[in-house]
Write a protein that holds these residues in place. Sequence first.
Motif, PDB file in Angstrom:
ATOM      1  N   ALA A   1       0.844  -1.204   0.000  1.00  0.00           N
ATOM      2  CA  ALA A   1       0.000   0.000   0.000  1.00  0.00           C
ATOM      3  C   ALA A   1       0.877   1.252   0.000  1.00  0.00           C
ATOM      4  CB  ALA A   1      -0.928  -0.013   1.208  1.00  0.00           C
ATOM      5  N   ALA A   2       1.935   1.238   0.793  1.00  0.00           N
ATOM      6  CA  ALA A   2       2.814   2.409   0.868  1.00  0.00           C
ATOM      7  C   ALA A   2       3.485   2.675  -0.483  1.00  0.00           C
ATOM      8  CB  ALA A   2       3.878   2.203   1.948  1.00  0.00           C
ATOM      9  N   ARG A   3       3.674   1.640  -1.288  1.00  0.00           N
ATOM     10  CA  ARG A   3       4.282   1.821  -2.613  1.00  0.00           C
ATOM     11  C   ARG A   3       3.265   2.249  -3.664  1.00  0.00           C
ATOM     12  NH1 ARG A   3       7.541  -1.045   0.220  1.00  0.00           N
ATOM     13  NH2 ARG A   3       9.698  -1.495  -0.319  1.00  0.00           N
ATOM     14  N   GLY A   4       1.983   2.304  -3.266  1.00  0.00           N
ATOM     15  CA  GLY A   4       1.010   2.866  -4.202  1.00  0.00           C
ATOM     16  C   GLY A   4       0.003   1.884  -4.775  1.00  0.00           C
ATOM     17  N   LEU A   5      -0.130   0.733  -4.105  1.00  0.00           N
ATOM     18  CA  LEU A   5      -1.126  -0.242  -4.557  1.00  0.00           C
ATOM     19  C   LEU A   5      -2.343  -0.136  -3.628  1.00  0.00           C
ATOM     20  CD1 LEU A   5      -1.101  -2.439  -6.743  1.00  0.00           C
ATOM     21  CD2 LEU A   5      -0.311  -4.049  -5.005  1.00  0.00           C
ATOM     22  N   PHE A   6      -3.514  -0.275  -4.205  1.00  0.00           N
ATOM     23  CA  PHE A   6      -4.747  -0.129  -3.418  1.00  0.00           C
ATOM     24  C   PHE A   6      -5.712  -1.235  -3.812  1.00  0.00           C
ATOM     25  CE2 PHE A   6      -9.110   1.340  -2.990  1.00  0.00           C
ATOM     26  CZ  PHE A   6      -9.125   1.985  -1.768  1.00  0.00           C
ATOM     27  N   LEU A   7      -6.401  -1.779  -2.810  1.00  0.00           N
ATOM     28  CA  LEU A   7      -7.441  -2.781  -3.101  1.00  0.00           C
ATOM     29  C   LEU A   7      -8.763  -2.358  -2.484  1.00  0.00           C
ATOM     30  CD1 LEU A   7      -8.590  -5.582  -3.938  1.00  0.00           C
ATOM     31  CD2 LEU A   7      -7.685  -6.492  -1.789  1.00  0.00           C
ATOM     32  N   ALA A   8      -9.790  -2.282  -3.322  1.00  0.00           N
ATOM     33  CA  ALA A   8     -11.156  -2.148  -2.813  1.00  0.00           C
ATOM     34  C   ALA A   8     -11.721  -3.563  -2.800  1.00  0.00           C
ATOM     35  CB  ALA A   8     -11.978  -1.241  -3.718  1.00  0.00           C
ATOM     36  N   MET A   9     -11.980  -4.086  -1.619  1.00  0.00           N
ATOM     37  CA  MET A   9     -12.385  -5.488  -1.498  1.00  0.00           C
ATOM     38  C   MET A   9     -13.840  -5.702  -1.884  1.00  0.00           C
ATOM     39  SD  MET A   9     -10.561  -7.021   1.883  1.00  0.00           S
ATOM     40  CE  MET A   9     -10.698  -5.609   2.953  1.00  0.00           C
ATOM     41  N   GLN A  10     -14.115  -6.919  -2.388  1.00  0.00           N
ATOM     42  CA  GLN A  10     -15.496  -7.271  -2.716  1.00  0.00           C
ATOM     43  C   GLN A  10     -16.357  -7.226  -1.449  1.00  0.00           C
ATOM     44  OE1 GLN A  10     -15.863 -11.105  -4.608  1.00  0.00           O
ATOM     45  NE2 GLN A  10     -18.040 -10.829  -5.043  1.00  0.00           N
ATOM     46  N   TYR A  11     -15.823  -7.761  -0.370  1.00  0.00           N
ATOM     47  CA  TYR A  11     -16.550  -7.762   0.904  1.00  0.00           C
ATOM     48  C   TYR A  11     -15.683  -7.062   1.945  1.00  0.00           C
ATOM     49  CZ  TYR A  11     -18.998 -11.481  -1.572  1.00  0.00           C
ATOM     50  OH  TYR A  11     -19.686 -12.197  -2.506  1.00  0.00           O
ATOM     51  N   PRO A  12     -15.761  -5.724   2.013  1.00  0.00           N
ATOM     52  CA  PRO A  12     -14.885  -5.006   2.944  1.00  0.00           C
ATOM     53  C   PRO A  12     -15.175  -5.413   4.393  1.00  0.00           C
ATOM     54  CG  PRO A  12     -16.014  -3.474   1.458  1.00  0.00           C
ATOM     55  CD  PRO A  12     -16.660  -4.814   1.289  1.00  0.00           C
ATOM     56  N   VAL A  13     -14.121  -5.464   5.173  1.00  0.00           N
ATOM     57  CA  VAL A  13     -14.219  -5.911   6.559  1.00  0.00           C
ATOM     58  C   VAL A  13     -14.850  -4.812   7.416  1.00  0.00           C
ATOM     59  CG1 VAL A  13     -12.849  -6.763   8.500  1.00  0.00           C
ATOM     60  CG2 VAL A  13     -12.088  -7.185   6.154  1.00  0.00           C
ATOM     61  N   ALA A  14     -15.728  -5.198   8.337  1.00  0.00           N
ATOM     62  CA  ALA A  14     -16.300  -4.228   9.277  1.00  0.00           C
ATOM     63  C   ALA A  14     -15.449  -4.185  10.540  1.00  0.00           C
ATOM     64  CB  ALA A  14     -17.736  -4.623   9.622  1.00  0.00           C
ATOM     65  N   VAL A  15     -15.183  -2.970  11.011  1.00  0.00           N
ATOM     66  CA  VAL A  15     -14.419  -2.814  12.250  1.00  0.00           C
ATOM     67  C   VAL A  15     -15.194  -1.862  13.158  1.00  0.00           C
ATOM     68  CG1 VAL A  15     -12.128  -2.422  13.231  1.00  0.00           C
ATOM     69  CG2 VAL A  15     -12.341  -2.905  10.779  1.00  0.00           C
ATOM     70  N   PRO A  16     -16.221  -2.404  13.851  1.00  0.00           N
ATOM     71  CA  PRO A  16     -17.028  -1.538  14.707  1.00  0.00           C
ATOM     72  C   PRO A  16     -16.150  -0.867  15.767  1.00  0.00           C
ATOM     73  CG  PRO A  16     -18.049  -3.701  14.464  1.00  0.00           C
ATOM     74  CD  PRO A  16     -16.668  -3.796  13.870  1.00  0.00           C
ATOM     75  N   GLY A  17     -16.438   0.391  16.069  1.00  0.00           N
ATOM     76  CA  GLY A  17     -15.708   1.078  17.133  1.00  0.00           C
ATOM     77  C   GLY A  17     -14.482   1.829  16.636  1.00  0.00           C
ATOM     78  N   VAL A  18     -14.049   1.560  15.411  1.00  0.00           N
ATOM     79  CA  VAL A  18     -12.908   2.305  14.861  1.00  0.00           C
ATOM     80  C   VAL A  18     -13.446   3.229  13.768  1.00  0.00           C
ATOM     81  CG1 VAL A  18     -10.694   2.129  13.676  1.00  0.00           C
ATOM     82  CG2 VAL A  18     -11.354   0.379  15.346  1.00  0.00           C
ATOM     83  N   PRO A  19     -13.499   4.543  14.046  1.00  0.00           N
ATOM     84  CA  PRO A  19     -14.169   5.454  13.114  1.00  0.00           C
ATOM     85  C   PRO A  19     -13.543   5.430  11.711  1.00  0.00           C
ATOM     86  CG  PRO A  19     -13.745   6.543  15.199  1.00  0.00           C
ATOM     87  CD  PRO A  19     -12.993   5.246  15.239  1.00  0.00           C
ATOM     88  N   ALA A  20     -14.396   5.315  10.714  1.00  0.00           N
ATOM     89  CA  ALA A  20     -13.938   5.199   9.324  1.00  0.00           C
ATOM     90  C   ALA A  20     -13.077   6.395   8.926  1.00  0.00           C
ATOM     91  CB  ALA A  20     -15.156   5.069   8.406  1.00  0.00           C
ATOM     92  N   GLY A  21     -13.505   7.598   9.314  1.00  0.00           N
ATOM     93  CA  GLY A  21     -12.771   8.807   8.931  1.00  0.00           C
ATOM     94  C   GLY A  21     -11.356   8.797   9.485  1.00  0.00           C
ATOM     95  N   GLU A  22     -11.195   8.274  10.707  1.00  0.00           N
ATOM     96  CA  GLU A  22      -9.859   8.238  11.317  1.00  0.00           C
ATOM     97  C   GLU A  22      -8.956   7.252  10.600  1.00  0.00           C
ATOM     98  OE1 GLU A  22      -9.761   7.911  15.579  1.00  0.00           O
ATOM     99  OE2 GLU A  22     -11.348   9.425  15.768  1.00  0.00           O
ATOM    100  N   VAL A  23      -9.553   6.142  10.158  1.00  0.00           N
ATOM    101  CA  VAL A  23      -8.760   5.143   9.428  1.00  0.00           C
ATOM    102  C   VAL A  23      -8.270   5.731   8.099  1.00  0.00           C
ATOM    103  CG1 VAL A  23      -8.873   2.914   8.225  1.00  0.00           C
ATOM    104  CG2 VAL A  23      -9.856   3.166  10.508  1.00  0.00           C
ATOM    105  N   VAL A  24      -9.173   6.422   7.409  1.00  0.00           N
ATOM    106  CA  VAL A  24      -8.774   7.030   6.132  1.00  0.00           C
ATOM    107  C   VAL A  24      -7.674   8.063   6.377  1.00  0.00           C
ATOM    108  CG1 VAL A  24      -9.545   8.304   4.096  1.00  0.00           C
ATOM    109  CG2 VAL A  24     -11.093   6.677   5.176  1.00  0.00           C
ATOM    110  N   ALA A  25      -7.826   8.862   7.432  1.00  0.00           N
ATOM    111  CA  ALA A  25      -6.833   9.904   7.725  1.00  0.00           C
ATOM    112  C   ALA A  25      -5.473   9.279   8.051  1.00  0.00           C
ATOM    113  CB  ALA A  25      -7.317  10.773   8.893  1.00  0.00           C
TER     114      ALA A  25
END
Length: 265
Positions: free
Chosen positions: A78-102
């Motif tokens: 990922a750090a080298r510039g590869l990205f995956l949008a998963m077919q079934y993205p994992v849910a992580v309740p309690g970890v705010p999505a915006g913070e993960v993106v940031a």
Amino acid sequence: MSRLEVSGLRAAVDGFEILRGVDLEVESGQVHVVMGPNGSGKSTLSHVVMGRGDYTVTGGSVRLDGEELLGLPTWQRAARGLFLAMQYPVAVPGVPAGEVVAAAARARGVDPAVVLDRIGAEAARLEVRDEFLARGVNDEFSGGEQKRMETLQLAVLEPRIAVLDEIDSGLDVDALSDVARRVEAMTEEHDLGVLAITHYARLLDKLRPDRIHVLMAGRIVASGGPELAQQLEATGYEGLAADLGIEEMSLRRPVAVDPFAEPGF
Ligand code: ADP
Ligand code: MG
């Protein structure tokens, strides 16, 4: 200019070979599409390229700009510039999505001073409400909300090459058009290279692919221009398989023989 080169890629799960020699090349600004029947190995390809741990690579290579990625952990890919949008993205309740993106954006080298503005701008563009950025990652997100959020991450992170595994599944026509338009703009404005896995030609109307590849039973059996997708709409995979003399389109795990089973006589 970046180039993802997958060559002779083979991978197995529990000793069962799922990818059986896959060759693909995606360059910056290009859109390549992988289509194929259920169970042919499309998601496996996306996971192996990104470095998910439960697959054993049994041959071949995955290179980004000449550098071998196999053996690198997912975060380094990922750090080298590869990205995956998963077919079934994992849910992580309690970890705010915006913070993960940031956090991901900062790790990717985006100036911390502009990260929040960038997320805000993308959220507006993709009609992701603030409420979703505050919620746990994919926690009770609808299919459409998940895919909008994946696209938001993609746009904020500005990878070189993105693998999109059925980013169009479960989307209504408006969401599909928003997501496809955003990805298409990334290919033009940021020279993003895309490897999109899809079942639907309607995504291709918006994404305008350069090449279509058909994966069957762990191998690319046909590649061509956009007309190949039209042809598939007409003939189905069965028609193509018949033309090519292919017997099995999907992978079938050998049925284990139970030595203690009642004999059938
Ligand atoms: P597709 O995305 O083309 O529908 P997949 O790559 O998800 O296909 O799966 C291909 C085959 O490999 C299927 O038979 C599936 O059950 C099997 N498979 C994929 N991943 C795993 C795994 N982690 N464990 C066991 N079997 C798997
Ligand atoms: Mg899949």
